[in-house]
Design a protein around this motif. Structure first.
Motif, PDB file in Angstrom:
ATOM      1  N   LEU A  45      24.139 -68.056 -31.562  1.00  0.00           N
ATOM      2  CA  LEU A  45      24.263 -68.667 -32.891  1.00  0.00           C
ATOM      3  C   LEU A  45      24.439 -67.576 -33.934  1.00  0.00           C
ATOM      4  O   LEU A  45      25.278 -67.700 -34.835  1.00  0.00           O
ATOM      5  CB  LEU A  45      23.054 -69.550 -33.218  1.00  0.00           C
ATOM      6  N   ALA A  46      23.674 -66.504 -33.799  1.00  0.00           N
ATOM      7  CA  ALA A  46      23.776 -65.394 -34.749  1.00  0.00           C
ATOM      8  C   ALA A  46      25.196 -64.822 -34.771  1.00  0.00           C
ATOM      9  O   ALA A  46      25.763 -64.572 -35.840  1.00  0.00           O
ATOM     10  CB  ALA A  46      22.774 -64.302 -34.379  1.00  0.00           C
ATOM     11  N   LYS A  47      25.772 -64.646 -33.596  1.00  0.00           N
ATOM     12  CA  LYS A  47      27.133 -64.116 -33.503  1.00  0.00           C
ATOM     13  C   LYS A  47      28.132 -65.047 -34.183  1.00  0.00           C
ATOM     14  O   LYS A  47      29.005 -64.602 -34.918  1.00  0.00           O
ATOM     15  CB  LYS A  47      27.510 -63.893 -32.032  1.00  0.00           C
ATOM     16  N   ARG A  48      27.980 -66.341 -33.953  1.00  0.00           N
ATOM     17  CA  ARG A  48      28.892 -67.312 -34.563  1.00  0.00           C
ATOM     18  C   ARG A  48      28.761 -67.344 -36.084  1.00  0.00           C
ATOM     19  O   ARG A  48      29.721 -67.646 -36.784  1.00  0.00           O
ATOM     20  CB  ARG A  48      28.626 -68.709 -34.002  1.00  0.00           C
ATOM     21  N   MET A  49      27.546 -67.040 -36.571  1.00  0.00           N
ATOM     22  CA  MET A  49      27.311 -67.060 -38.015  1.00  0.00           C
ATOM     23  C   MET A  49      27.562 -65.705 -38.659  1.00  0.00           C
ATOM     24  O   MET A  49      27.601 -65.594 -39.884  1.00  0.00           O
ATOM     25  CB  MET A  49      25.871 -67.504 -38.308  1.00  0.00           C
ATOM     26  N   GLY A  50      27.695 -64.666 -37.838  1.00  0.00           N
ATOM     27  CA  GLY A  50      27.918 -63.327 -38.383  1.00  0.00           C
ATOM     28  C   GLY A  50      26.658 -62.716 -38.975  1.00  0.00           C
ATOM     29  O   GLY A  50      26.708 -61.976 -39.953  1.00  0.00           O
ATOM     30  N   VAL A  51      25.509 -63.060 -38.367  1.00  0.00           N
ATOM     31  CA  VAL A  51      24.222 -62.521 -38.822  1.00  0.00           C
ATOM     32  C   VAL A  51      23.481 -61.974 -37.603  1.00  0.00           C
ATOM     33  O   VAL A  51      23.942 -62.091 -36.478  1.00  0.00           O
ATOM     34  CB  VAL A  51      23.366 -63.614 -39.526  1.00  0.00           C
ATOM     35  N   THR A  52      22.314 -61.407 -37.846  1.00  0.00           N
ATOM     36  CA  THR A  52      21.512 -60.873 -36.737  1.00  0.00           C
ATOM     37  C   THR A  52      20.683 -61.982 -36.096  1.00  0.00           C
ATOM     38  O   THR A  52      20.442 -63.028 -36.705  1.00  0.00           O
ATOM     39  CB  THR A  52      20.551 -59.773 -37.237  1.00  0.00           C
ATOM     40  N   ARG A  53      20.234 -61.714 -34.881  1.00  0.00           N
ATOM     41  CA  ARG A  53      19.342 -62.654 -34.181  1.00  0.00           C
ATOM     42  C   ARG A  53      18.060 -62.846 -34.987  1.00  0.00           C
ATOM     43  O   ARG A  53      17.528 -63.955 -35.048  1.00  0.00           O
ATOM     44  CB  ARG A  53      19.043 -62.114 -32.764  1.00  0.00           C
ATOM     45  N   ALA A  54      17.587 -61.769 -35.606  1.00  0.00           N
ATOM     46  CA  ALA A  54      16.375 -61.863 -36.425  1.00  0.00           C
ATOM     47  C   ALA A  54      16.575 -62.843 -37.585  1.00  0.00           C
ATOM     48  O   ALA A  54      15.652 -63.563 -37.964  1.00  0.00           O
ATOM     49  CB  ALA A  54      15.992 -60.482 -36.953  1.00  0.00           C
ATOM     50  N   ARG A  55      17.784 -62.866 -38.129  1.00  0.00           N
ATOM     51  CA  ARG A  55      18.071 -63.792 -39.240  1.00  0.00           C
ATOM     52  C   ARG A  55      17.993 -65.243 -38.762  1.00  0.00           C
ATOM     53  O   ARG A  55      17.530 -66.123 -39.495  1.00  0.00           O
ATOM     54  CB  ARG A  55      19.449 -63.482 -39.829  1.00  0.00           C
ATOM     55  N   ILE A  56      18.398 -65.516 -37.545  1.00  0.00           N
ATOM     56  CA  ILE A  56      18.295 -66.870 -36.980  1.00  0.00           C
ATOM     57  C   ILE A  56      16.826 -67.246 -36.841  1.00  0.00           C
ATOM     58  O   ILE A  56      16.416 -68.342 -37.226  1.00  0.00           O
ATOM     59  CB  ILE A  56      19.028 -66.972 -35.615  1.00  0.00           C
ATOM     60  N   ALA A  57      16.033 -66.336 -36.320  1.00  0.00           N
ATOM     61  CA  ALA A  57      14.588 -66.591 -36.174  1.00  0.00           C
ATOM     62  C   ALA A  57      13.965 -66.843 -37.547  1.00  0.00           C
ATOM     63  O   ALA A  57      13.126 -67.749 -37.699  1.00  0.00           O
ATOM     64  CB  ALA A  57      13.908 -65.417 -35.482  1.00  0.00           C
ATOM     65  N   GLN A  58      14.384 -66.071 -38.557  1.00  0.00           N
ATOM     66  CA  GLN A  58      13.870 -66.270 -39.916  1.00  0.00           C
ATOM     67  C   GLN A  58      14.262 -67.644 -40.457  1.00  0.00           C
ATOM     68  O   GLN A  58      13.454 -68.328 -41.077  1.00  0.00           O
ATOM     69  CB  GLN A  58      14.398 -65.191 -40.864  1.00  0.00           C
ATOM     70  N   ALA A  59      15.513 -68.039 -40.215  1.00  0.00           N
ATOM     71  CA  ALA A  59      15.987 -69.331 -40.706  1.00  0.00           C
ATOM     72  C   ALA A  59      15.230 -70.475 -40.025  1.00  0.00           C
ATOM     73  O   ALA A  59      14.851 -71.453 -40.683  1.00  0.00           O
ATOM     74  CB  ALA A  59      17.492 -69.476 -40.468  1.00  0.00           C
ATOM     75  N   GLU A  60      15.013 -70.357 -38.728  1.00  0.00           N
ATOM     76  CA  GLU A  60      14.275 -71.395 -38.000  1.00  0.00           C
ATOM     77  C   GLU A  60      12.836 -71.496 -38.510  1.00  0.00           C
ATOM     78  O   GLU A  60      12.313 -72.596 -38.687  1.00  0.00           O
ATOM     79  CB  GLU A  60      14.311 -71.123 -36.503  1.00  0.00           C
ATOM     80  N   LYS A  61      12.210 -70.360 -38.780  1.00  0.00           N
ATOM     81  CA  LYS A  61      10.849 -70.369 -39.320  1.00  0.00           C
ATOM     82  C   LYS A  61      10.838 -70.907 -40.751  1.00  0.00           C
ATOM     83  O   LYS A  61       9.991 -71.711 -41.122  1.00  0.00           O
ATOM     84  CB  LYS A  61      10.232 -68.968 -39.285  1.00  0.00           C
TER      85      LYS A  61
END
Length: 152
Positions: A45-61
């Motif tokens: 998901l991070a790759k598709r959004m052009g962000v880091t994996r950490a950013r995905i975890a932050q968004a989910e939290k």
């Protein structure tokens, strides 16, 4: 019917379309739930959004904490091939919410007037009071004065 009333009824129809819908946020949040339903990893998901994996975890939290932005939700939804939508789901028809507020305001107004009349030994009976509340409710719903949603 006035133009103002016609416009309000059009808006009511839009909102009423969602009335009674039982839309509940999944316990893990929408981002994580849809991502898992798709079999997509956080890294993918991070790759598709052009962000880091950490950013995905932050968004989910942040979604679970109520701090996620609408822009982030939309970006995540699009990256997962979904459409993001948010709605206000009224518990009942909008007209019933308006009726309840008009009743509340009418009772308050009639109650205040009734107290003043009682002080002057001019109290009216319950039947007359109920009639006046009903009449005033109709008037308030028709006119919707600027202070309609203010509780006094």
């Amino acid at each position: 019917m006035s133009v103002k009333q016609a416009v309000r009824e059009q808006y009511q129809a839009i909102v009423d379309a969602f009335q009674g819908s039982n839309i509940e946020t999944p316990t893990e949040g929408w981002i994580r739930t849809v991502r898992k339903a798709l079999g997509m990893s956080g890294a993918q998901l991070a790759k598709r959004m052009g962000v880091t994996r950490a950013r995905i975890a932050q968004a989910e939290k942040a979604e679970l904490d109520g701090g996620v932005t609408l822009k982030s939700m939309q970006a995540a939804a699009e990256a997962m091939g979904c459409r993001f939508a948010y709605v206000f789901v009224p518990p009942d028809a909008i007209e019933n919410l308006i009726i309840a507020q008009a009743r509340k305001k009418a009772r308050a107004i009639v109650g205040t007037a009734g107290k003043h009349m009682a002080l002057e030994h001019q109290a009216v009976n319950d039947s007359r009071t109920q009639h006046e509340v009903s009449r005033l409710m109709q008037e308030l719903m028709y006119e919707m004065p600027p202070d309609f949603w203010e509780d006094k």
